[in-house]
Structure formats: structure tokens, C-alpha cells
Design a protein around this motif. Structure first.
Motif, PDB file in Angstrom:
ATOM      1  N   THR A 105       0.713  -1.318  -0.059  1.00  0.00           N
ATOM      2  CA  THR A 105       0.008   0.184   0.008  1.00  0.00           C
ATOM      3  C   THR A 105       0.785   1.339   0.081  1.00  0.00           C
ATOM      4  O   THR A 105       0.401   2.304  -0.041  1.00  0.00           O
ATOM      5  CB  THR A 105      -0.995  -0.077   1.253  1.00  0.00           C
ATOM      6  N   ASN A 106       2.225   0.921   0.351  1.00  0.00           N
ATOM      7  CA  ASN A 106       3.005   2.302   0.219  1.00  0.00           C
ATOM      8  C   ASN A 106       2.574   3.268   1.354  1.00  0.00           C
ATOM      9  O   ASN A 106       3.033   4.549   1.258  1.00  0.00           O
ATOM     10  CB  ASN A 106       3.122   2.948  -1.165  1.00  0.00           C
ATOM     11  N   ASP A 107       1.695   2.914   2.382  1.00  0.00           N
ATOM     12  CA  ASP A 107       1.275   3.861   3.560  1.00  0.00           C
ATOM     13  C   ASP A 107       0.553   4.996   2.583  1.00  0.00           C
ATOM     14  O   ASP A 107       0.407   5.958   3.250  1.00  0.00           O
ATOM     15  CB  ASP A 107       2.364   4.290   4.172  1.00  0.00           C
ATOM     16  N   ASP A 108      -0.041   4.723   1.623  1.00  0.00           N
ATOM     17  CA  ASP A 108      -0.726   5.879   0.991  1.00  0.00           C
ATOM     18  C   ASP A 108      -2.369   5.413   1.094  1.00  0.00           C
ATOM     19  O   ASP A 108      -2.781   4.175   0.295  1.00  0.00           O
ATOM     20  CB  ASP A 108      -0.536   5.966  -0.305  1.00  0.00           C
ATOM     21  N   GLU A 155      -4.079   2.338  -0.769  1.00  0.00           N
ATOM     22  CA  GLU A 155      -4.584   1.034  -0.189  1.00  0.00           C
ATOM     23  C   GLU A 155      -6.371   0.794  -0.454  1.00  0.00           C
ATOM     24  O   GLU A 155      -6.455  -0.491  -0.651  1.00  0.00           O
ATOM     25  CB  GLU A 155      -4.798   1.676   1.140  1.00  0.00           C
ATOM     26  N   ALA A 156      -6.768   1.761  -0.672  1.00  0.00           N
ATOM     27  CA  ALA A 156      -8.389   1.393  -1.314  1.00  0.00           C
ATOM     28  C   ALA A 156      -8.336   1.132  -2.679  1.00  0.00           C
ATOM     29  O   ALA A 156      -8.975   0.183  -2.879  1.00  0.00           O
ATOM     30  CB  ALA A 156      -8.988   2.937  -1.366  1.00  0.00           C
ATOM     31  N   ASP A 157      -7.198   1.361  -3.574  1.00  0.00           N
ATOM     32  CA  ASP A 157      -7.162   0.763  -4.993  1.00  0.00           C
ATOM     33  C   ASP A 157      -6.761  -0.739  -4.779  1.00  0.00           C
ATOM     34  O   ASP A 157      -7.212  -1.598  -5.325  1.00  0.00           O
ATOM     35  CB  ASP A 157      -5.840   1.477  -5.580  1.00  0.00           C
ATOM     36  N   VAL A 158      -5.672  -1.268  -3.924  1.00  0.00           N
ATOM     37  CA  VAL A 158      -5.352  -2.640  -4.035  1.00  0.00           C
ATOM     38  C   VAL A 158      -6.195  -3.379  -3.406  1.00  0.00           C
ATOM     39  O   VAL A 158      -6.645  -4.667  -3.626  1.00  0.00           O
ATOM     40  CB  VAL A 158      -3.911  -2.785  -3.173  1.00  0.00           C
ATOM     41  N   ILE A 159      -7.169  -2.900  -2.340  1.00  0.00           N
ATOM     42  CA  ILE A 159      -8.392  -3.520  -1.935  1.00  0.00           C
ATOM     43  C   ILE A 159      -9.238  -3.977  -3.132  1.00  0.00           C
ATOM     44  O   ILE A 159      -9.621  -5.065  -3.055  1.00  0.00           O
ATOM     45  CB  ILE A 159      -9.008  -2.875  -0.845  1.00  0.00           C
ATOM     46  N   ASP A 160      -9.612  -2.950  -3.793  1.00  0.00           N
ATOM     47  CA  ASP A 160     -10.304  -3.443  -4.860  1.00  0.00           C
ATOM     48  C   ASP A 160      -9.793  -4.437  -6.039  1.00  0.00           C
ATOM     49  O   ASP A 160     -10.617  -5.430  -6.153  1.00  0.00           O
ATOM     50  CB  ASP A 160     -10.708  -2.015  -5.788  1.00  0.00           C
ATOM     51  N   HIS A 161      -8.650  -4.518  -6.231  1.00  0.00           N
ATOM     52  CA  HIS A 161      -7.960  -5.412  -6.923  1.00  0.00           C
ATOM     53  C   HIS A 161      -8.075  -6.763  -6.102  1.00  0.00           C
ATOM     54  O   HIS A 161      -8.223  -7.716  -6.756  1.00  0.00           O
ATOM     55  CB  HIS A 161      -6.519  -5.142  -7.227  1.00  0.00           C
ATOM     56  N   LEU A 162      -7.726  -6.757  -5.010  1.00  0.00           N
ATOM     57  CA  LEU A 162      -7.901  -8.293  -4.220  1.00  0.00           C
ATOM     58  C   LEU A 162      -9.080  -8.664  -4.302  1.00  0.00           C
ATOM     59  O   LEU A 162      -9.252  -9.890  -4.365  1.00  0.00           O
ATOM     60  CB  LEU A 162      -7.103  -7.823  -2.933  1.00  0.00           C
ATOM     61  N   LEU A 163     -10.062  -7.938  -3.878  1.00  0.00           N
ATOM     62  CA  LEU A 163     -11.506  -8.373  -4.019  1.00  0.00           C
ATOM     63  C   LEU A 163     -11.947  -8.929  -5.556  1.00  0.00           C
ATOM     64  O   LEU A 163     -12.855  -9.623  -5.710  1.00  0.00           O
ATOM     65  CB  LEU A 163     -12.619  -7.117  -3.646  1.00  0.00           C
ATOM     66  N   GLY A 218     -11.343   9.705   4.446  1.00  0.00           N
ATOM     67  CA  GLY A 218     -12.766   9.382   4.292  1.00  0.00           C
ATOM     68  C   GLY A 218     -13.126   8.282   3.384  1.00  0.00           C
ATOM     69  O   GLY A 218     -13.838   7.445   3.740  1.00  0.00           O
ATOM     70  N   GLU A 219     -12.605   8.259   2.432  1.00  0.00           N
ATOM     71  CA  GLU A 219     -12.875   7.395   1.445  1.00  0.00           C
ATOM     72  C   GLU A 219     -12.431   5.979   1.798  1.00  0.00           C
ATOM     73  O   GLU A 219     -13.192   5.225   1.506  1.00  0.00           O
ATOM     74  CB  GLU A 219     -12.372   7.910  -0.036  1.00  0.00           C
ATOM     75  N   LEU A 220     -11.355   5.858   2.009  1.00  0.00           N
ATOM     76  CA  LEU A 220     -10.663   4.732   2.701  1.00  0.00           C
ATOM     77  C   LEU A 220     -11.570   4.015   3.658  1.00  0.00           C
ATOM     78  O   LEU A 220     -11.964   2.780   3.943  1.00  0.00           O
ATOM     79  CB  LEU A 220      -9.317   4.505   3.095  1.00  0.00           C
ATOM     80  N   THR A 221     -11.866   4.875   4.756  1.00  0.00           N
ATOM     81  CA  THR A 221     -12.574   4.328   6.027  1.00  0.00           C
ATOM     82  C   THR A 221     -13.981   3.974   5.780  1.00  0.00           C
ATOM     83  O   THR A 221     -14.399   3.023   5.610  1.00  0.00           O
ATOM     84  CB  THR A 221     -12.970   5.578   6.996  1.00  0.00           C
ATOM     85  N   ASP A 222     -14.798   4.840   4.655  1.00  0.00           N
ATOM     86  CA  ASP A 222     -15.988   4.290   4.151  1.00  0.00           C
ATOM     87  C   ASP A 222     -16.086   2.894   3.208  1.00  0.00           C
ATOM     88  O   ASP A 222     -16.619   2.156   3.450  1.00  0.00           O
ATOM     89  CB  ASP A 222     -16.507   5.277   2.933  1.00  0.00           C
ATOM     90  N   SER A 223     -14.805   2.713   2.702  1.00  0.00           N
ATOM     91  CA  SER A 223     -14.718   1.424   1.943  1.00  0.00           C
ATOM     92  C   SER A 223     -14.522   0.080   3.018  1.00  0.00           C
ATOM     93  O   SER A 223     -15.224  -0.768   2.777  1.00  0.00           O
ATOM     94  CB  SER A 223     -13.278   1.479   1.170  1.00  0.00           C
TER      95      SER A 223
END
Length: 346
Positions: free
Chosen positions: A99-102, A106-114, A130-135
């Protein structure tokens, strides 16, 4: 809750639903520019909610996704190896995404993993975005098997993390016991709750022990080696009354601090004492050897894997938060020497 369709993702990305399907399912090579448009549309529409639902409905891959910043901290490498070994022993394959602590990464790689239909996710969450927390909240609302590792979160989820507040308090108190009153604190990123917990431990020790309470003693290293080197050097050269000892709040910043002290030709502990949170395998090879708090990677990994596999089997159980104790490793950089130290290790 409104359900987003693949057609809406395609319309926003300006591509066909077939192309969206190929990107999500990895069934055909798509131009990088087009793939980026699709993933951006997935994020904008919240389609990850549907990805989680699909992954739950087709849990046949026996894979677990791990989203964590591996490159930025050598401690994470040990943790990842332990998690991988334990998952393989349980019959799962781990897919690692850095995630490179970004938060946006992190939100993007979670999408890829899903999209790869993983059976569960282990995430080192970054709070404050906010976007990551909502995800992450949507995944939990969908009862998707999700565990937070290394970093505590305010979200109600299974989570495993090292004890921070008491550990930093103990490091600060150890320096105070050697007579230091102006103890500097090299602060890590405040985007993670672990960073804020460690700062809390330092501030509590300063207050309880009557140490110098000076905002200039908090040095913002931002969990970055180069930034730490620059700001520690600035503090020690520009301040009229600099710190006589330093508590460094992670091992990456310890390296930056040592570089700053070397540049200024300051000797540890003769000129300035130092202790750090996050032991690392070279700490006892330095001269002097670094006094540090060690995290228990093996226990963190085993607890995390056990909790996640338990969640997969029993999705209705209440979430558990487990704080793993740390160990105080007394060496030489604190300036008191082993024989003089009378305190108990954590």
C-alpha cells in the motif's frame, strides 16, 4: 443501500460492460489507460461493495489478500513472512499488495484483491482518510471477512496490534530515570492510530514525570527516514535548548535519527541518549547497541490468522480486538549500561 451495477461503472469509465468484466476478472489483457479508468470508476461508484458480495458468494479460491506497506518498514517483512507461513499451513494462499502507506493506494489494492475473489482480507488501516474508511466500513457492513493488523482502528472489526501507549511511556521513563528532563520525541505519521497512541504514551510520561513540556521537543519525522534525518538535525542545531535524549517511535526513523547524529558528529550515548520503539535485527550490531522496544511479530501473525479464519467460519461472532505485549530490550544507547539498570522488562 443503492446497489451499483457493472453497467454504471462502464458508463462512468466510458467503456463497455465487457471491458469492465475483463478488468475485474483478469480474463483479457486491457490497455493500462483503460484499466485505470475502470478502477477509478469502481472507486467513484462504490462498486467494491458489489465486489465484496461477489467474493462472498464465490469463496472457492482459498486465497487471502494482505494489504500492507512492506517496503517502508523492515519489521513488516517479518510479519508478512509469518502470516504467509501460517496461511499456507491452513491451506490458503496469500496475495500480497503493497500500500506504500498511502490511503488512495490502499483503497485501490483492496479493490484489486476483491476482484480476485479472495476469501478474506488482512489490512493495515490508515485512519483519517474518508474514502478509505468508508470502503472498509462497507466491507464490514457486508460481513466480508476483514481483519486489521498492526494498526488499531475505530471501526468495529477484528484487529490485532502491538501495545503502544505503555511501551512508549516505559521508554520515556527509562530515560528520565537516567536524569534526562528534556527528552525529545521523534513522531511518526499521525495517519495511523498506532502513531497517535505512541504520541499519547510520550505525552503521558512527560506529564506524570514532570519532564520539560516543550512543543519543540516533538520532532515530526513522519515515518520517513530522510525527513527524520533533516528534522532531527535541524532541532539539534537550531534549538537554543535541544533535547538531551530521544525517544524514536519506529525503526525507520531510528535510521534517519542515526544518520542525523552521524552528520553532526554526535556520539550516542556520550552526547545524546537514544531509545526506540521497533527493535530490528541489526540493533545489537550498532555501536552502541540500540535500546529498543520489540514487537512480537510471531504472536501478531498467529493471532491475526486465527481470528480471520475464525471469522470466515463464524461470520456472526462479535469482533475482537487483541493488544499484543511488547518486550523491552535493554542495550547501550540509553547510556546507563546493563549493570546499572534495575527496571523490569515489559
Amino acid at each position: 443501500m443503492t446497489t451499483t451495477t457493472m453497467a454504471e461503472v462502464a458508463r462512468l469509465a466510458g467503456v463497455s460492460t465487457t471491458t469492465v468484466s475483463h478488468v475485474l476478472n483478469k480474463t483479457r489483457k486491457v490497455a493500462p489507460e483503460t484499466e485505470q479508468l475502470v478502477w477509478r470508476a469502481v472507486a467513484d461508484t462504490g462498486y467494491r461493495h458489489n465486489l465484496a458480495a461477489r467474493a462472498l458468494a464465490t469463496q472457492s479460491t482459498d486465497t487471502i489478500g494482505l494489504a500492507m506497506s512492506v517496503v517502508t518498514n523492515p519489521y513488516f517483512g517479518e510479519l508478512v513472512r509469518d502470516v504467509d507461513r501460517l496461511l499456507r499451513r491452513a491451506g490458503f494462499t496469500m496475495i500480497l499488495a503493497d500500500t506504500n502507506d498511502d490511503p488512495s493506494v490502499e483503497a485501490d489494492v483492496i479493490d484489486h484483491l476483491l476482484a480476485r475473489r479472495v476469501s478474506g482480507l488482512i489490512v493495515s488501516p490508515l485512519e483519517g482518510d474518508g474514502e478509505l474508511t468508508d470502503s472498509l466500513r462497507r466491507l464490514l457492513d457486508d460481513d466480508f471477512p476483514l481483519l486489521f493488523l498492526d494498526r488499531r482502528s475505530t471501526l468495529q472489526a477484528d484487529q490485532v496490534f502491538s501495545e503502544c501507549v505503555g511501551s512508549i511511556y516505559h521508554l520515556t521513563a527509562h530515560l528520565a530515570a537516567q536524569g534526562h528532563r528534556r527528552i525529545g520525541y521523534v513522531q511518526g505519521s499521525q495517519a495511523a492510530m498506532s502513531g497517535r497512541d505512541r504520541l499519547t504514551g510520550y505525552r503521558k510520561a512527560v506529564s506524570d514525570l514532570g519532564l520539560d513540556h516543550d512543543p519543540q521537543l516533538i520532532i515530526a519525522g513522519e515515518s520517513n527516514e530522510r525527513i527524520t534525518e533533516q528534522r532531527v538535525a535541524e532541532h539539534l542545531t537550531a534549538s537554543d535548548d535541544p533535547a538531551t535524549a530521544l525517544v524514536v517511535s519506529n525503526n525507520q526513523m531510528t535510521l534517519g535519527t542515526l544518520r542525523a547524529l552521524q552528520r553532526l558528529r554526535l556520539k550516542v550515548p556520550r552526547d545524546i541518549a537514544m531509545v526506540c520503539y521497533d527493535d530490528f535485527e541489526w540493533a545489537d550490531l550498532f555501536d552502541p547497541r540500540i535500546t529498543a522496544t520489540a514487537q512480537d511479530a510471531a504472536t501478531l501473525a498467529s493471532t491475526a490468522v486465527d481470528l480471520l479464519l475464525s471469522r470466515i467460519k463464524n461470520p456472526d461472532r462479535p469482533p475482537l480486538a487483541v493488544s499484543v505485549p511488547t518486550t523491552f530490550r535493554h542495550r547501550d544507547s540509553c547510556g546507563c549500561g546493563r549493570r546499572k539498570y534495575k527496571g523490569a522488562a515489559r
